[in-house]
Design a protein around this motif. Structure first.
Motif, PDB file in Angstrom:
ATOM      1  N   LYS A  85       0.840  -1.197   0.000  1.00  0.00           N
ATOM      2  CA  LYS A  85       0.000   0.000   0.000  1.00  0.00           C
ATOM      3  C   LYS A  85       0.881   1.255   0.000  1.00  0.00           C
ATOM      4  CE  LYS A  85      -3.188   0.026   3.156  1.00  0.00           C
ATOM      5  NZ  LYS A  85      -4.040   0.284   4.335  1.00  0.00           N
ATOM      6  N   ASN A  86       0.642   2.138  -0.962  1.00  0.00           N
ATOM      7  CA  ASN A  86       1.343   3.419  -1.076  1.00  0.00           C
ATOM      8  C   ASN A  86       0.319   4.534  -0.910  1.00  0.00           C
ATOM      9  OD1 ASN A  86       4.220   2.860  -2.579  1.00  0.00           O
ATOM     10  ND2 ASN A  86       2.700   1.363  -3.158  1.00  0.00           N
ATOM     11  N   GLU A  87       0.631   5.515  -0.095  1.00  0.00           N
ATOM     12  CA  GLU A  87      -0.246   6.673   0.043  1.00  0.00           C
ATOM     13  C   GLU A  87       0.335   7.807  -0.794  1.00  0.00           C
ATOM     14  OE1 GLU A  87      -2.494   9.297   3.445  1.00  0.00           O
ATOM     15  OE2 GLU A  87      -0.547   8.425   3.939  1.00  0.00           O
ATOM     16  N   VAL A  88      -0.482   8.368  -1.654  1.00  0.00           N
ATOM     17  CA  VAL A  88      -0.065   9.484  -2.493  1.00  0.00           C
ATOM     18  C   VAL A  88      -0.730  10.742  -1.950  1.00  0.00           C
ATOM     19  CG1 VAL A  88      -0.122  10.455  -4.814  1.00  0.00           C
ATOM     20  CG2 VAL A  88       0.149   7.998  -4.510  1.00  0.00           C
ATOM     21  N   LEU A  89       0.098  11.736  -1.597  1.00  0.00           N
ATOM     22  CA  LEU A  89      -0.415  13.008  -1.104  1.00  0.00           C
ATOM     23  C   LEU A  89      -0.401  14.012  -2.247  1.00  0.00           C
ATOM     24  CD1 LEU A  89       1.485  13.146   2.301  1.00  0.00           C
ATOM     25  CD2 LEU A  89      -0.823  12.314   1.855  1.00  0.00           C
ATOM     26  N   VAL A  90      -1.507  14.714  -2.435  1.00  0.00           N
ATOM     27  CA  VAL A  90      -1.657  15.635  -3.558  1.00  0.00           C
ATOM     28  C   VAL A  90      -2.072  17.002  -3.024  1.00  0.00           C
ATOM     29  CG1 VAL A  90      -2.874  16.036  -5.724  1.00  0.00           C
ATOM     30  CG2 VAL A  90      -2.357  13.708  -5.017  1.00  0.00           C
ATOM     31  N   SER A  91      -1.358  18.034  -3.468  1.00  0.00           N
ATOM     32  CA  SER A  91      -1.713  19.402  -3.077  1.00  0.00           C
ATOM     33  C   SER A  91      -1.397  20.350  -4.225  1.00  0.00           C
ATOM     34  CB  SER A  91      -0.957  19.821  -1.815  1.00  0.00           C
ATOM     35  OG  SER A  91       0.418  19.880  -2.073  1.00  0.00           O
ATOM     36  N   THR A  92      -1.831  21.578  -4.098  1.00  0.00           N
ATOM     37  CA  THR A  92      -1.584  22.595  -5.111  1.00  0.00           C
ATOM     38  C   THR A  92      -1.582  23.957  -4.451  1.00  0.00           C
ATOM     39  OG1 THR A  92      -2.328  23.519  -7.216  1.00  0.00           O
ATOM     40  CG2 THR A  92      -4.030  22.791  -5.706  1.00  0.00           C
ATOM     41  N   VAL A  93      -0.974  24.926  -5.112  1.00  0.00           N
ATOM     42  CA  VAL A  93      -0.979  26.289  -4.583  1.00  0.00           C
ATOM     43  C   VAL A  93      -1.730  27.259  -5.478  1.00  0.00           C
ATOM     44  CG1 VAL A  93       1.167  26.028  -3.298  1.00  0.00           C
ATOM     45  CG2 VAL A  93       1.253  26.816  -5.657  1.00  0.00           C
ATOM     46  N   ASP A  94      -2.105  26.810  -6.688  1.00  0.00           N
ATOM     47  CA  ASP A  94      -2.700  27.773  -7.614  1.00  0.00           C
ATOM     48  C   ASP A  94      -4.178  27.504  -7.918  1.00  0.00           C
ATOM     49  OD1 ASP A  94      -2.108  25.499  -9.060  1.00  0.00           O
ATOM     50  OD2 ASP A  94      -0.889  26.496 -10.562  1.00  0.00           O
ATOM     51  N   VAL A  95      -4.480  26.452  -8.631  1.00  0.00           N
ATOM     52  CA  VAL A  95      -5.858  26.160  -9.037  1.00  0.00           C
ATOM     53  C   VAL A  95      -6.178  24.701  -8.728  1.00  0.00           C
ATOM     54  CG1 VAL A  95      -5.873  27.896 -10.883  1.00  0.00           C
ATOM     55  CG2 VAL A  95      -5.164  25.568 -11.396  1.00  0.00           C
ATOM     56  N   ILE A  96      -7.435  24.307  -8.857  1.00  0.00           N
ATOM     57  CA  ILE A  96      -7.824  22.926  -8.627  1.00  0.00           C
ATOM     58  C   ILE A  96      -7.263  22.045  -9.748  1.00  0.00           C
ATOM     59  CG2 ILE A  96      -9.774  21.330  -8.521  1.00  0.00           C
ATOM     60  CD1 ILE A  96     -11.414  23.610  -7.296  1.00  0.00           C
ATOM     61  N   HIS A  97      -6.641  20.948  -9.345  1.00  0.00           N
ATOM     62  CA  HIS A  97      -6.133  19.950 -10.280  1.00  0.00           C
ATOM     63  C   HIS A  97      -6.778  18.617  -9.931  1.00  0.00           C
ATOM     64  CE1 HIS A  97      -2.971  22.543 -11.891  1.00  0.00           C
ATOM     65  NE2 HIS A  97      -2.694  22.897 -10.660  1.00  0.00           N
ATOM     66  N   SER A  98      -6.699  17.673 -10.826  1.00  0.00           N
ATOM     67  CA  SER A  98      -7.224  16.336 -10.571  1.00  0.00           C
ATOM     68  C   SER A  98      -6.177  15.328 -11.036  1.00  0.00           C
ATOM     69  CB  SER A  98      -8.548  16.136 -11.301  1.00  0.00           C
ATOM     70  OG  SER A  98      -9.137  14.938 -10.900  1.00  0.00           O
ATOM     71  N   TRP A  99      -5.374  14.843 -10.096  1.00  0.00           N
ATOM     72  CA  TRP A  99      -4.248  13.955 -10.345  1.00  0.00           C
ATOM     73  C   TRP A  99      -4.774  12.552 -10.594  1.00  0.00           C
ATOM     74  CZ3 TRP A  99      -1.777   9.641  -8.452  1.00  0.00           C
ATOM     75  CH2 TRP A  99      -0.407   9.530  -8.659  1.00  0.00           C
ATOM     76  N   GLY A 100      -4.497  11.985 -11.759  1.00  0.00           N
ATOM     77  CA  GLY A 100      -5.030  10.657 -12.054  1.00  0.00           C
ATOM     78  C   GLY A 100      -4.116   9.806 -12.904  1.00  0.00           C
ATOM     79  N   VAL A 101      -4.128   8.508 -12.614  1.00  0.00           N
ATOM     80  CA  VAL A 101      -3.408   7.511 -13.400  1.00  0.00           C
ATOM     81  C   VAL A 101      -4.385   6.361 -13.630  1.00  0.00           C
ATOM     82  CG1 VAL A 101      -1.381   6.018 -13.540  1.00  0.00           C
ATOM     83  CG2 VAL A 101      -1.227   8.189 -12.313  1.00  0.00           C
ATOM     84  N   PRO A 102      -5.017   6.315 -14.808  1.00  0.00           N
ATOM     85  CA  PRO A 102      -6.057   5.319 -15.069  1.00  0.00           C
ATOM     86  C   PRO A 102      -5.611   3.868 -14.869  1.00  0.00           C
ATOM     87  CG  PRO A 102      -5.957   6.912 -16.863  1.00  0.00           C
ATOM     88  CD  PRO A 102      -4.812   7.201 -15.954  1.00  0.00           C
ATOM     89  N   GLU A 103      -4.387   3.527 -15.298  1.00  0.00           N
ATOM     90  CA  GLU A 103      -3.907   2.152 -15.179  1.00  0.00           C
ATOM     91  C   GLU A 103      -3.803   1.684 -13.734  1.00  0.00           C
ATOM     92  OE1 GLU A 103      -0.824   1.119 -18.560  1.00  0.00           O
ATOM     93  OE2 GLU A 103      -0.443   3.115 -17.725  1.00  0.00           O
ATOM     94  N   LEU A 104      -3.663   2.645 -12.808  1.00  0.00           N
ATOM     95  CA  LEU A 104      -3.568   2.302 -11.391  1.00  0.00           C
ATOM     96  C   LEU A 104      -4.903   2.499 -10.673  1.00  0.00           C
ATOM     97  CD1 LEU A 104      -0.087   3.891 -10.612  1.00  0.00           C
ATOM     98  CD2 LEU A 104      -0.630   1.460 -10.898  1.00  0.00           C
ATOM     99  N   GLY A 105      -5.897   2.975 -11.404  1.00  0.00           N
ATOM    100  CA  GLY A 105      -7.224   3.141 -10.830  1.00  0.00           C
ATOM    101  C   GLY A 105      -7.307   4.215  -9.768  1.00  0.00           C
ATOM    102  N   ILE A 106      -6.606   5.333  -9.980  1.00  0.00           N
ATOM    103  CA  ILE A 106      -6.627   6.393  -8.985  1.00  0.00           C
ATOM    104  C   ILE A 106      -6.876   7.754  -9.619  1.00  0.00           C
ATOM    105  CG2 ILE A 106      -4.130   6.726  -9.029  1.00  0.00           C
ATOM    106  CD1 ILE A 106      -4.416   7.288  -5.945  1.00  0.00           C
ATOM    107  N   LYS A 107      -7.636   8.570  -8.922  1.00  0.00           N
ATOM    108  CA  LYS A 107      -7.857   9.968  -9.288  1.00  0.00           C
ATOM    109  C   LYS A 107      -8.089  10.712  -7.984  1.00  0.00           C
ATOM    110  CE  LYS A 107     -11.033  12.865 -11.861  1.00  0.00           C
ATOM    111  NZ  LYS A 107     -12.266  13.050 -11.158  1.00  0.00           N
ATOM    112  N   VAL A 108      -7.257  11.713  -7.711  1.00  0.00           N
ATOM    113  CA  VAL A 108      -7.337  12.489  -6.472  1.00  0.00           C
ATOM    114  C   VAL A 108      -7.367  13.966  -6.827  1.00  0.00           C
ATOM    115  CG1 VAL A 108      -6.230  13.005  -4.264  1.00  0.00           C
ATOM    116  CG2 VAL A 108      -6.010  10.723  -5.243  1.00  0.00           C
ATOM    117  N   ASP A 109      -8.323  14.700  -6.263  1.00  0.00           N
ATOM    118  CA  ASP A 109      -8.402  16.132  -6.515  1.00  0.00           C
ATOM    119  C   ASP A 109      -7.424  16.887  -5.624  1.00  0.00           C
ATOM    120  OD1 ASP A 109     -10.378  15.907  -8.429  1.00  0.00           O
ATOM    121  OD2 ASP A 109     -11.999  16.034  -6.966  1.00  0.00           O
ATOM    122  N   ALA A 110      -6.751  17.864  -6.224  1.00  0.00           N
ATOM    123  CA  ALA A 110      -5.849  18.747  -5.495  1.00  0.00           C
ATOM    124  C   ALA A 110      -6.525  20.109  -5.396  1.00  0.00           C
ATOM    125  CB  ALA A 110      -4.520  18.859  -6.221  1.00  0.00           C
TER     126      ALA A 110
END
Length: 127
Positions: A17-42
């Motif tokens: 299990k890996n925890e991915v932390l996602v943040s941003t300083v400017d605008v909303i982003h949506s970090w995603g990797v389809p092959e890994l089945g993950i999408k996280v909003d920043a």
């Protein structure tokens, strides 16, 4: 740099299990990797997390799913799933690189990571 390449990939340890932390300083982003089945909003001012358990070793590609505005047309993501031994070597290399840039300003310690990086790159050629 080819389309889809990044200067700092996301390194993941294979089979755990890996925890991915996602943040941003400017605008909303949506970090995603389809092959890994993950999408996280920043969201500016927040740190969101997602869990990934890579079941294959190799490279995985994704992108930002949001239309973030000017200057954000293409935001590629590269995740690299590594066996535990290579993952540790990679983290050690990144720690030395960051410490050397901060403390030594490209001094003698900055160049020591080269052999480790070559070992990692050679091992990844199998995948």
């Amino acid at each position: 740099m080819r389309k889809g390449e990044v200067n700092k990939p996301c390194f993941l340890c294979y089979g755990v299990k890996n925890e991915v932390l996602v943040s941003t300083v400017d605008v909303i982003h949506s970090w995603g990797v389809p092959e890994l089945g993950i999408k996280v909003d920043a969201v500016p001012g927040r740190v969101n997390s997602g869990i990934i358990v890579p079941m294959e070793i190799g490279f995985f590609y994704g992108f930002c799913y949001e239309l973030c505005g000017a200057g954000h047309r293409e935001m590629p993501i590269v995740a690299v799933s590594l066996p535990a031994e290579l993952y540790k070597d990679c983290l050690d290399y990144l720690a030395v690189e960051q410490y050397s840039k901060t403390v030594f300003k490209n001094g003698p310690h900055y160049k020591k990571g080269g052999a480790r990086l070559t070992k990692i790159a050679t091992a990844l050629d199998k995948y």
